[in-house]
Scaffold this motif. Structure first.
Motif, PDB file in Angstrom:
ATOM      1  N   SER A   1       0.824  -1.200   0.000  1.00 34.17           N
ATOM      2  CA  SER A   1       0.000   0.000   0.000  1.00 34.17           C
ATOM      3  C   SER A   1       0.864   1.257   0.000  1.00 34.17           C
ATOM      4  CB  SER A   1      -0.902  -0.019   1.237  1.00 34.17           C
ATOM      5  OG  SER A   1      -1.712   1.115   1.289  1.00 34.17           O
ATOM      6  N   LYS A   2       0.403   2.266  -0.746  1.00 33.97           N
ATOM      7  CA  LYS A   2       1.099   3.557  -0.798  1.00 33.97           C
ATOM      8  C   LYS A   2       0.131   4.659  -0.380  1.00 33.97           C
ATOM      9  CE  LYS A   2       3.991   2.310  -4.804  1.00 33.97           C
ATOM     10  NZ  LYS A   2       3.243   1.103  -5.243  1.00 33.97           N
ATOM     11  N   GLY A   3       0.665   5.720   0.205  1.00 35.13           N
ATOM     12  CA  GLY A   3      -0.147   6.869   0.589  1.00 35.13           C
ATOM     13  C   GLY A   3      -0.277   7.837  -0.569  1.00 35.13           C
ATOM     14  N   VAL A   4      -1.504   8.045  -1.049  1.00 37.01           N
ATOM     15  CA  VAL A   4      -1.764   8.912  -2.199  1.00 37.01           C
ATOM     16  C   VAL A   4      -2.207  10.287  -1.709  1.00 37.01           C
ATOM     17  CG1 VAL A   4      -3.179   9.251  -4.254  1.00 37.01           C
ATOM     18  CG2 VAL A   4      -2.414   6.953  -3.624  1.00 37.01           C
ATOM     19  N   LEU A   5      -1.447  11.313  -2.087  1.00 33.27           N
ATOM     20  CA  LEU A   5      -1.782  12.684  -1.703  1.00 33.27           C
ATOM     21  C   LEU A   5      -2.672  13.307  -2.779  1.00 33.27           C
ATOM     22  CD1 LEU A   5       1.575  14.073  -0.272  1.00 33.27           C
ATOM     23  CD2 LEU A   5      -0.625  14.017   0.925  1.00 33.27           C
ATOM     24  N   LEU A   6      -3.924  13.578  -2.409  1.00 27.79           N
ATOM     25  CA  LEU A   6      -4.888  14.179  -3.328  1.00 27.79           C
ATOM     26  C   LEU A   6      -5.104  15.637  -2.941  1.00 27.79           C
ATOM     27  CD1 LEU A   6      -7.490  11.276  -3.472  1.00 27.79           C
ATOM     28  CD2 LEU A   6      -5.844  11.907  -5.246  1.00 27.79           C
ATOM     29  N   PRO A   7      -4.781  16.569  -3.843  1.00 34.50           N
ATOM     30  CA  PRO A   7      -4.999  17.985  -3.538  1.00 34.50           C
ATOM     31  C   PRO A   7      -6.459  18.374  -3.739  1.00 34.50           C
ATOM     32  CG  PRO A   7      -4.112  17.772  -5.741  1.00 34.50           C
ATOM     33  CD  PRO A   7      -4.167  16.375  -5.163  1.00 34.50           C
ATOM     34  N   ASN A   8      -6.802  19.565  -3.307  1.00 39.66           N
ATOM     35  CA  ASN A   8      -8.172  20.055  -3.468  1.00 39.66           C
ATOM     36  C   ASN A   8      -8.601  20.074  -4.926  1.00 39.66           C
ATOM     37  OD1 ASN A   8      -9.042  20.897  -0.667  1.00 39.66           O
ATOM     38  ND2 ASN A   8      -7.136  22.038  -0.814  1.00 39.66           N
ATOM     39  N   ARG A   9      -7.677  20.403  -5.830  1.00 39.64           N
ATOM     40  CA  ARG A   9      -8.048  20.454  -7.249  1.00 39.64           C
ATOM     41  C   ARG A   9      -8.482  19.086  -7.770  1.00 39.64           C
ATOM     42  NH1 ARG A   9      -4.000  17.797  -9.624  1.00 39.64           N
ATOM     43  NH2 ARG A   9      -1.850  18.141  -8.923  1.00 39.64           N
ATOM     44  N   SER A  10      -7.858  18.006  -7.262  1.00 41.72           N
ATOM     45  CA  SER A  10      -8.236  16.661  -7.683  1.00 41.72           C
ATOM     46  C   SER A  10      -9.660  16.344  -7.261  1.00 41.72           C
ATOM     47  CB  SER A  10      -7.279  15.623  -7.079  1.00 41.72           C
ATOM     48  OG  SER A  10      -5.974  15.789  -7.557  1.00 41.72           O
ATOM     49  N   ILE A  11      -9.968  16.643  -6.001  1.00 37.92           N
ATOM     50  CA  ILE A  11     -11.308  16.369  -5.482  1.00 37.92           C
ATOM     51  C   ILE A  11     -12.344  17.203  -6.219  1.00 37.92           C
ATOM     52  CG2 ILE A  11     -12.763  16.424  -3.421  1.00 37.92           C
ATOM     53  CD1 ILE A  11     -10.153  16.080  -1.785  1.00 37.92           C
ATOM     54  N   ASP A  12     -12.021  18.469  -6.457  1.00 42.38           N
ATOM     55  CA  ASP A  12     -12.956  19.354  -7.154  1.00 42.38           C
ATOM     56  C   ASP A  12     -13.206  18.884  -8.587  1.00 42.38           C
ATOM     57  OD1 ASP A  12     -13.140  20.882  -4.913  1.00 42.38           O
ATOM     58  OD2 ASP A  12     -11.898  22.537  -5.633  1.00 42.38           O
ATOM     59  N   ALA A  13     -12.141  18.538  -9.303  1.00 43.18           N
ATOM     60  CA  ALA A  13     -12.292  18.102 -10.699  1.00 43.18           C
ATOM     61  C   ALA A  13     -13.075  16.799 -10.773  1.00 43.18           C
ATOM     62  CB  ALA A  13     -10.917  17.932 -11.344  1.00 43.18           C
ATOM     63  N   SER A  14     -12.760  15.870  -9.892  1.00 42.10           N
ATOM     64  CA  SER A  14     -13.456  14.587  -9.888  1.00 42.10           C
ATOM     65  C   SER A  14     -14.921  14.765  -9.519  1.00 42.10           C
ATOM     66  CB  SER A  14     -12.773  13.630  -8.906  1.00 42.10           C
ATOM     67  OG  SER A  14     -13.324  12.348  -8.995  1.00 42.10           O
ATOM     68  N   ALA A  15     -15.186  15.595  -8.519  1.00 47.75           N
ATOM     69  CA  ALA A  15     -16.564  15.841  -8.109  1.00 47.75           C
ATOM     70  C   ALA A  15     -17.371  16.515  -9.220  1.00 47.75           C
ATOM     71  CB  ALA A  15     -16.593  16.703  -6.845  1.00 47.75           C
ATOM     72  N   GLN A  16     -16.752  17.458  -9.942  1.00 48.97           N
ATOM     73  CA  GLN A  16     -17.451  18.131 -11.030  1.00 48.97           C
ATOM     74  C   GLN A  16     -17.792  17.150 -12.139  1.00 48.97           C
ATOM     75  OE1 GLN A  16     -18.618  21.293 -11.135  1.00 48.97           O
ATOM     76  NE2 GLN A  16     -19.592  20.629 -13.048  1.00 48.97           N
ATOM     77  N   ASN A  17     -16.869  16.253 -12.465  1.00 42.45           N
ATOM     78  CA  ASN A  17     -17.163  15.235 -13.476  1.00 42.45           C
ATOM     79  C   ASN A  17     -18.258  14.283 -13.008  1.00 42.45           C
ATOM     80  OD1 ASN A  17     -15.382  16.079 -15.490  1.00 42.45           O
ATOM     81  ND2 ASN A  17     -13.653  15.022 -14.550  1.00 42.45           N
ATOM     82  N   PHE A  18     -18.281  13.989 -11.714  1.00 43.92           N
ATOM     83  CA  PHE A  18     -19.338  13.156 -11.134  1.00 43.92           C
ATOM     84  C   PHE A  18     -20.695  13.821 -11.333  1.00 43.92           C
ATOM     85  CE2 PHE A  18     -22.014  11.518  -7.773  1.00 43.92           C
ATOM     86  CZ  PHE A  18     -21.660  10.188  -7.655  1.00 43.92           C
ATOM     87  N   VAL A  19     -20.758  15.111 -11.069  1.00 45.28           N
ATOM     88  CA  VAL A  19     -22.000  15.866 -11.242  1.00 45.28           C
ATOM     89  C   VAL A  19     -22.480  15.809 -12.688  1.00 45.28           C
ATOM     90  CG1 VAL A  19     -23.012  18.181 -11.220  1.00 45.28           C
ATOM     91  CG2 VAL A  19     -21.605  17.428  -9.295  1.00 45.28           C
ATOM     92  N   GLU A  20     -21.557  16.022 -13.622  1.00 44.86           N
ATOM     93  CA  GLU A  20     -21.933  16.077 -15.032  1.00 44.86           C
ATOM     94  C   GLU A  20     -22.277  14.699 -15.600  1.00 44.86           C
ATOM     95  OE1 GLU A  20     -18.842  18.049 -17.170  1.00 44.86           O
ATOM     96  OE2 GLU A  20     -19.009  19.913 -16.012  1.00 44.86           O
ATOM     97  N   ARG A  21     -21.457  13.713 -15.323  1.00 42.72           N
ATOM     98  CA  ARG A  21     -21.659  12.400 -15.929  1.00 42.72           C
ATOM     99  C   ARG A  21     -22.879  11.676 -15.360  1.00 42.72           C
ATOM    100  NH1 ARG A  21     -19.489  13.879 -19.672  1.00 42.72           N
ATOM    101  NH2 ARG A  21     -17.567  13.173 -20.663  1.00 42.72           N
ATOM    102  N   LEU A  22     -23.221  11.958 -14.102  1.00 38.39           N
ATOM    103  CA  LEU A  22     -24.356  11.279 -13.478  1.00 38.39           C
ATOM    104  C   LEU A  22     -25.559  12.195 -13.305  1.00 38.39           C
ATOM    105  CD1 LEU A  22     -22.185   9.236 -11.030  1.00 38.39           C
ATOM    106  CD2 LEU A  22     -23.578   8.277 -12.843  1.00 38.39           C
ATOM    107  N   GLU A  23     -25.490  13.370 -13.946  1.00 38.65           N
ATOM    108  CA  GLU A  23     -26.618  14.303 -13.995  1.00 38.65           C
ATOM    109  C   GLU A  23     -27.143  14.601 -12.589  1.00 38.65           C
ATOM    110  OE1 GLU A  23     -29.451  12.607 -16.683  1.00 38.65           O
ATOM    111  OE2 GLU A  23     -28.049  12.546 -18.352  1.00 38.65           O
ATOM    112  N   LEU A  24     -26.226  14.889 -11.689  1.00 35.19           N
ATOM    113  CA  LEU A  24     -26.564  15.169 -10.297  1.00 35.19           C
ATOM    114  C   LEU A  24     -27.148  16.570 -10.184  1.00 35.19           C
ATOM    115  CD1 LEU A  24     -26.134  13.516  -7.652  1.00 35.19           C
ATOM    116  CD2 LEU A  24     -24.050  14.857  -7.298  1.00 35.19           C
ATOM    117  N   HIS A  25     -28.225  16.711  -9.406  1.00 37.83           N
ATOM    118  CA  HIS A  25     -28.869  18.027  -9.228  1.00 37.83           C
ATOM    119  C   HIS A  25     -29.519  18.079  -7.843  1.00 37.83           C
ATOM    120  CE1 HIS A  25     -32.626  15.867 -10.065  1.00 37.83           C
ATOM    121  NE2 HIS A  25     -32.034  15.390 -11.148  1.00 37.83           N
ATOM    122  N   ALA A  26     -30.179  19.184  -7.544  1.00 37.63           N
ATOM    123  CA  ALA A  26     -30.697  19.419  -6.197  1.00 37.63           C
ATOM    124  C   ALA A  26     -31.743  18.401  -5.767  1.00 37.63           C
ATOM    125  CB  ALA A  26     -31.273  20.833  -6.103  1.00 37.63           C
TER     126      ALA A  26
END
Length: 513
Positions: free
Chosen positions: A167-192
């Motif tokens: 196992s290795k420790g993966v450092l994820l910056p805020n930009r990674s989480i933001d970019a991944s979350a935005q793609n999650f919203v778009e690809r899965l049509e997430l809304h209110a």
């Protein structure tokens, strides 16, 4: 995404943000809990030291998941299934200034872990900031200073599953989480109005779905662990619109006796990933959850979730026409570049197998305090996934195998996933994994480990399964051994722990025919 959540909390403070273990928490309440948590952590751990968490899913874990990066600090997340040895290894490596731990783990491991770091209960009340001396009213909620968190600041430190290597420790910056979350919203049509079911541990990178849902004002149903019946009943009772599932979990859902009587009409999307899935299982699932669009997400901890997506439209096309689409990993997320390359990182022609390389804002900063592993993971800014892939003329990527899972027998490369698909094509096989074991003559031999369906366990033999494989595979790809077991060892995301299989079966390889 953290700022977007704050905006949602201010604009709709009374809307339900999270339903956790039967308790509802509004957006306003969740924001207040997070801000109290931030004040408490700053008071306990001044400076910029890493903060750790080791717990099952809970509202406290969820608030820590957002609170720590939101205050510009790094959250080291220990796998909820880790034993004392694994948890101690992470603590000793990371040296967190504080470890938040839940009661069951504190009772089992707290005394030993406390020798390396300060350990406190995650559900202990946050420090009371008291009243303002001038006004007599409670002090205003903490607001992070402008510029915090910064895009490249490390937010989450998540250790890889270690299915094929340490196992290795993966450092994820805020930009990674933001970019991944935005793609999650778009690809899965997430809304209110979306209702997201989350059965996975928040210690896994799938947790990027949490800030994605909160950023758009959706409602999250957080479960403490996966249970097939509870999962199905929650979809029906809470009118879930979106749910993640691993292939191993999907099989359990389809085997649940009540599955045919559940109302799935609210479900618009089921998304799956983390392991290969047989076409037979996928077709059966598509028939059962017929109202839902199926979406495949391919990614790694190092990519902070999905880097390739196979959309609902792709699945429908695979069902009605080009069936090979059902075996595709998909196309890159917006902002993600992908290519198939040779060992030097040079692009290979369409249709040629090579290593899948990725580039984009979702990528990790690197491995924690491991510059050598970080340097080896990149070539000219491209991340080496360790997966063998092929890109077709329609620009879809197909995963052939993990490089470390390829079996080299008699000088020939054998894709374990190809053999697994053939084994799973037998009506008596419920689950399968293929590994390579050392052999004096051939270097390695192909070995299949299978789980049989309950009604066929007494009738099917290894020789029958080898004969089945011989009908579909070239001779060098046919398993020389088939082992029938009651279950395969898997991690918390359903990935088969092939190292355990190899360690257990290696002594038997010498007897292969």
């Amino acid at each position: 995404m953290y700022r977007a959540f704050i905006d949602q909390a201010r604009s709709q403070p009374d809307s339900i943000a999270v339903s956790c273990l039967g308790v509802d928490y509004s957006y306003g309440e969740l924001l207040e809990r997070i801000q109290h948590r931030q004040f408490d952590l700053r008071s306990r751990v001044p400076g910029d030291s890493v903060i750790g968490v080791f717990a099952d899913n809970s509202i406290e874990f969820l608030e820590v998941l957002l609170a720590v990066p939101g205050m510009g600090r790094t959250l080291a997340i220990i796998n909820s299934r880790a034993d004392l040895t694994a948890a101690t290894a992470v603590v000793n490596r990371v040296q967190p200034g504080l470890l938040l731990i839940d009661s069951p783990r504190k009772q089992r491991f707290g005394e030993q872990l406390a020798t390396s770091t300060l350990v406190i209960d995650i559900d202990a009340p946050a420090m009371d900031r008291g009243l303002d001396d001038r006004t007599g009213e409670r002090s205003p909620l903490f607001e992070p200073p402008a510029g915090v968190p910064t895009p490249d600041a490390p937010a989450w430190l998540i250790h890889t599953s270690g299915t094929t290597a340490d196992s290795k420790g993966v450092l994820l910056p805020n930009r990674s989480i933001d970019a991944s979350a935005q793609n999650f919203v778009e690809r899965l049509e997430l809304h209110a109005q979306s209702r997201l079911l989350m059965p996975f541990s928040l210690s896994h990178v799938t947790a990027h779905a949490i800030p994605a849902a909160l950023a758009v004002g959706a409602r999250i149903y957080l479960q403490d662990r996966f249970n097939a019946l509870d999962y199905l009943e929650t979809i029906e009772s809470e009118r879930i619109t979106l749910a993640p599932v691993a292939p191993a979990m999907l099989h359990m859902l389809l085997e649940e006796p009540t599955v045919e009587s559940i109302d799935f009409s609210s479900l618009t999307h089921l998304f799956y990933g983390s392991a290969s899935i047989s076409e037979q299982l996928l077709r059966r699932a598509l028939q059962t959850f017929h109202n839902a669009g199926f979406v495949q997400a391919y990614g790694l901890t190092e990519t902070c979730g999905a880097a390739l997506w196979l959309t609902a439209e792709d699945h429908r096309a695979g069902l009605t026409g080009d069936s090979k689409l059902l075996r595709a990993a998909g196309k890159p997320s917006p902002g993600v570049e992908a290519k198939v390359a040779d060992s030097n990182g040079e692009s290979l022609p369409t249709g040629t197998a090579g290593e899948l390389l990725l580039r984009g804002p979702q990528l990790m900063l690197g491995y924690f305090e491991d510059p050598e592993a970080t340097a080896a993971a990149f070539v000219d800014g491209w991340f080496r996934t360790g997966d063998v892939a092929v890109q077709d003329h329609d620009e879809y990527f197909y995963i052939v195998d993990r490089i470390k899972d390829m079996v080299v027998s008699g000088g020939e490369n054998v894709s374990s996933q190809e053999v697994e698909r053939v084994m799973l094509g037998h009506e008596a096989v419920a689950d399968a994994a293929v590994i390579g074991l050392p052999h004096e003559k051939w270097g390695e031999i192909v070995v299949a480990v299978v789980v049989l369906t309950p009604d066929s366990a007494a009738e099917v033999t290894p020789d029958m399964l080898i004969a089945h494989a011989r009908d579909s595979l070239a001779g060098y790809k046919v398993p020389q051994q088939v082992h029938i077991v009651s279950q395969l060892p898997r991690n918390h995301m359903g990935k088969v722990l092939k190292r355990e299989l190899k360690e257990h079966l290696a002594p038997q390889a010498a007897g292969a025919r």
